[in-house]
Design a protein around this motif. Sequence first.
Motif: not given
Length: 120
Positions: A14-20, A63-68, A82-90
């Motif tokens: 949680p709080g981390g980032s990933l790029t797809l 998701l605005k502001g966290r995903f680009t 995807m920034n500031r990821l949350k468990p609900e983004d699973t």
Amino acid sequence: QVQLVESGGGLVQPGGSLTLSCAASGSIGSLNAMGWYRQRPGNQRELVAAMVAGDSARYADSLKGRFTLSRENAKNTVYLQMNRLKPEDTAVYYCYGDIKESDLVSRRYWGQGTQVTVSS
């Protein structure tokens, strides 16, 4: 034959980032819109972000502001930062591409999906 190949999913805290990433290949022709949906456990597939060629990206309000979403047209590739990821983004994240096959017909193609798990 059109293929969309996704990459970049995985496990993140949680709080981390990933790029797809999602790259389209094959008989693409006129590749119009590209973007991402996701399907969270027990939920229907929902729009994450989308971009029509030559236009700006649009996002799910939550998701605005966290995903680009960004697009590299020369490579027929879209990226989802995807920034500031949350468990609900699973969720399983699915890339799509809309191919214009004629003046009146557009067909949507999907990637195979990539799992994103947000957990400590």
